[in-house]
Write a protein that holds these residues in place. Structure first.
Motif, PDB file in Angstrom:
ATOM      1  N   VAL A 125       0.853  -1.182   0.000  1.00  0.00           N
ATOM      2  CA  VAL A 125       0.000   0.000   0.000  1.00  0.00           C
ATOM      3  C   VAL A 125       0.893   1.236   0.000  1.00  0.00           C
ATOM      4  CG1 VAL A 125      -1.758   1.280   1.275  1.00  0.00           C
ATOM      5  CG2 VAL A 125      -1.797  -1.222   1.271  1.00  0.00           C
ATOM      6  N   LEU A 126       0.632   2.136  -0.930  1.00  0.00           N
ATOM      7  CA  LEU A 126       1.311   3.423  -0.971  1.00  0.00           C
ATOM      8  C   LEU A 126       0.286   4.484  -0.587  1.00  0.00           C
ATOM      9  CD1 LEU A 126       2.544   1.591  -3.546  1.00  0.00           C
ATOM     10  CD2 LEU A 126       4.054   3.554  -3.551  1.00  0.00           C
ATOM     11  N   PRO A 127       0.182   4.799   0.710  1.00  0.00           N
ATOM     12  CA  PRO A 127      -0.872   5.704   1.183  1.00  0.00           C
ATOM     13  C   PRO A 127      -0.803   7.094   0.550  1.00  0.00           C
ATOM     14  CG  PRO A 127       0.270   4.665   3.035  1.00  0.00           C
ATOM     15  CD  PRO A 127       1.013   4.316   1.800  1.00  0.00           C
ATOM     16  N   ARG A 128       0.384   7.603   0.325  1.00  0.00           N
ATOM     17  CA  ARG A 128       0.549   8.941  -0.245  1.00  0.00           C
ATOM     18  C   ARG A 128      -0.085   9.030  -1.633  1.00  0.00           C
ATOM     19  NH1 ARG A 128       6.480  11.030  -0.264  1.00  0.00           N
ATOM     20  NH2 ARG A 128       5.950  11.181   1.925  1.00  0.00           N
ATOM     21  N   HIS A 129       0.000   7.940  -2.385  1.00  0.00           N
ATOM     22  CA  HIS A 129      -0.551   7.906  -3.741  1.00  0.00           C
ATOM     23  C   HIS A 129      -1.944   7.275  -3.779  1.00  0.00           C
ATOM     24  CE1 HIS A 129       3.366   9.051  -5.354  1.00  0.00           C
ATOM     25  NE2 HIS A 129       3.876   8.238  -4.439  1.00  0.00           N
ATOM     26  N   LYS A 130      -2.397   6.796  -2.632  1.00  0.00           N
ATOM     27  CA  LYS A 130      -3.675   6.077  -2.494  1.00  0.00           C
ATOM     28  C   LYS A 130      -3.744   4.928  -3.509  1.00  0.00           C
ATOM     29  CE  LYS A 130      -8.099   6.881  -0.615  1.00  0.00           C
ATOM     30  NZ  LYS A 130      -9.172   7.752  -0.292  1.00  0.00           N
TER      31      LYS A 130
ATOM     32  N   ARG B 119       5.807  -0.315 -15.951  1.00  0.00           N
ATOM     33  CA  ARG B 119       4.394  -0.426 -15.603  1.00  0.00           C
ATOM     34  C   ARG B 119       4.106   0.243 -14.254  1.00  0.00           C
ATOM     35  NH1 ARG B 119       0.767  -5.804 -14.880  1.00  0.00           N
ATOM     36  NH2 ARG B 119      -1.194  -4.714 -14.665  1.00  0.00           N
ATOM     37  N   LEU B 120       4.982   0.014 -13.274  1.00  0.00           N
ATOM     38  CA  LEU B 120       4.803   0.644 -11.964  1.00  0.00           C
ATOM     39  C   LEU B 120       4.895   2.164 -12.069  1.00  0.00           C
ATOM     40  CD1 LEU B 120       6.870  -1.785  -9.708  1.00  0.00           C
ATOM     41  CD2 LEU B 120       4.406  -1.357  -9.550  1.00  0.00           C
ATOM     42  N   THR B 121       5.886   2.648 -12.804  1.00  0.00           N
ATOM     43  CA  THR B 121       6.059   4.091 -12.969  1.00  0.00           C
ATOM     44  C   THR B 121       4.826   4.706 -13.615  1.00  0.00           C
ATOM     45  OG1 THR B 121       8.448   3.844 -13.156  1.00  0.00           O
ATOM     46  CG2 THR B 121       7.503   5.884 -13.995  1.00  0.00           C
ATOM     47  N   ALA B 122       4.353   4.095 -14.697  1.00  0.00           N
ATOM     48  CA  ALA B 122       3.177   4.618 -15.394  1.00  0.00           C
ATOM     49  C   ALA B 122       1.961   4.625 -14.477  1.00  0.00           C
ATOM     50  CB  ALA B 122       2.898   3.788 -16.648  1.00  0.00           C
ATOM     51  N   PHE B 123       1.776   3.574 -13.724  1.00  0.00           N
ATOM     52  CA  PHE B 123       0.615   3.499 -12.843  1.00  0.00           C
ATOM     53  C   PHE B 123       0.713   4.515 -11.715  1.00  0.00           C
ATOM     54  CE2 PHE B 123      -2.029   1.848  -9.438  1.00  0.00           C
ATOM     55  CZ  PHE B 123      -3.203   1.598 -10.122  1.00  0.00           C
ATOM     56  N   LEU B 124       1.873   4.605 -11.095  1.00  0.00           N
ATOM     57  CA  LEU B 124       2.021   5.501  -9.946  1.00  0.00           C
ATOM     58  C   LEU B 124       1.960   6.974 -10.341  1.00  0.00           C
ATOM     59  CD1 LEU B 124       4.686   3.479  -7.982  1.00  0.00           C
ATOM     60  CD2 LEU B 124       2.292   3.821  -7.372  1.00  0.00           C
ATOM     61  N   LEU B 125       2.370   7.272 -11.556  1.00  0.00           N
ATOM     62  CA  LEU B 125       2.302   8.657 -12.023  1.00  0.00           C
ATOM     63  C   LEU B 125       0.956   8.963 -12.675  1.00  0.00           C
ATOM     64  CD1 LEU B 125       5.907   9.109 -13.444  1.00  0.00           C
ATOM     65  CD2 LEU B 125       5.002   9.823 -11.228  1.00  0.00           C
ATOM     66  N   GLY B 126       0.060   7.982 -12.666  1.00  0.00           N
ATOM     67  CA  GLY B 126      -1.286   8.207 -13.174  1.00  0.00           C
ATOM     68  C   GLY B 126      -1.417   8.174 -14.675  1.00  0.00           C
ATOM     69  N   ARG B 127      -0.422   7.655 -15.383  1.00  0.00           N
ATOM     70  CA  ARG B 127      -0.490   7.602 -16.844  1.00  0.00           C
ATOM     71  C   ARG B 127      -1.133   6.306 -17.336  1.00  0.00           C
ATOM     72  NH1 ARG B 127       5.440   9.459 -17.062  1.00  0.00           N
ATOM     73  NH2 ARG B 127       5.761   7.233 -17.097  1.00  0.00           N
ATOM     74  N   GLN B 128      -1.511   5.458 -16.404  1.00  0.00           N
ATOM     75  CA  GLN B 128      -2.107   4.170 -16.766  1.00  0.00           C
ATOM     76  C   GLN B 128      -3.379   3.984 -15.963  1.00  0.00           C
ATOM     77  OE1 GLN B 128       0.533   0.913 -16.135  1.00  0.00           O
ATOM     78  NE2 GLN B 128      -1.083  -0.615 -16.193  1.00  0.00           N
ATOM     79  N   GLU B 129      -4.412   3.564 -16.631  1.00  0.00           N
ATOM     80  CA  GLU B 129      -5.676   3.316 -15.931  1.00  0.00           C
ATOM     81  C   GLU B 129      -5.544   2.031 -15.123  1.00  0.00           C
ATOM     82  OE1 GLU B 129      -8.521   5.128 -15.523  1.00  0.00           O
ATOM     83  OE2 GLU B 129      -7.254   6.659 -16.403  1.00  0.00           O
ATOM     84  N   ILE B 130      -6.540   1.744 -14.340  1.00  0.00           N
ATOM     85  CA  ILE B 130      -6.561   0.553 -13.495  1.00  0.00           C
ATOM     86  C   ILE B 130      -6.392  -0.683 -14.360  1.00  0.00           C
ATOM     87  CG2 ILE B 130      -7.997  -0.806 -11.935  1.00  0.00           C
ATOM     88  CD1 ILE B 130      -9.317   1.924 -11.186  1.00  0.00           C
ATOM     89  N   ALA B 131      -5.446  -1.520 -13.954  1.00  0.00           N
ATOM     90  CA  ALA B 131      -5.131  -2.697 -14.760  1.00  0.00           C
ATOM     91  C   ALA B 131      -5.706  -3.944 -14.148  1.00  0.00           C
ATOM     92  CB  ALA B 131      -3.627  -2.859 -14.901  1.00  0.00           C
TER      93      ALA B 131
END
Length: 137
Positions: free
Chosen positions: A49-54, A125-137
């Motif tokens: 869980v990354l709380p800062r990024h929810k 994939r992690l970078t894209a998801f955490l930076l919001g460039r990828q929708e829920i996978a």
């Protein structure tokens, strides 16, 4: 495989701190992210869980969570009356947990064991998801 060997293997399967989970944790830490593990106050007790990024990350084993289309998600040929309902419950529980997390405003990323072999692709994939460039996978 004889019953004793199979039993020994199944006893060795852990609920947390699995090898696939450790791969993701090490990579996230190397990327500079800090996280919490197995938050029991969240639905499904997400692995990371990354709380800062929810963000909640679930690291699923292909067999146990029946990864669609994966060669590792084959069903056992013996004791199907036991295995089929058990694995179906896992899949159903995963869907309910993900739905509950989304309802609480969390973004959920599901990573499959077979996807972790390519570390560079995983990092992207992690970078894209955490930076919001990828929708829920």
């Amino acid at each position: 495989m004889d019953q004793e060997t199979r039993s020994r293997i199944m006893r060795a399967v852990r609920k947390k701190d699995t090898k696939p989970e450790l791969i993701v944790r090490r990579l996230l830490h190397a990327m500079g992210y800090r996280f919490r593990l197995h938050r029991r106050d969240l639905p499904g007790t997400p692995d990371i869980v990354l709380p800062r990024h929810k963000v909640a990350i679930q690291v699923h084993g292909c067999f146990w969570h029946q990864h669609p289309g994966c060669r590792h998600a084959n069903l056992p040929r013996s004791r199907t009356a036991y295995w089929l309902p058990k694995l179906a419950r896992n899949v159903e529980r995963d869907a309910q947990s993900e739905e509950a997390l989304l309802a609480l405003g969390w973004r959920v990323l599901v990573l499959w064991e077979c996807e972790l072999r390519d570390v560079d692709a995983l990092r992207e994939r992690l970078t894209a998801f955490l930076l919001g460039r990828q929708e829920i996978a």
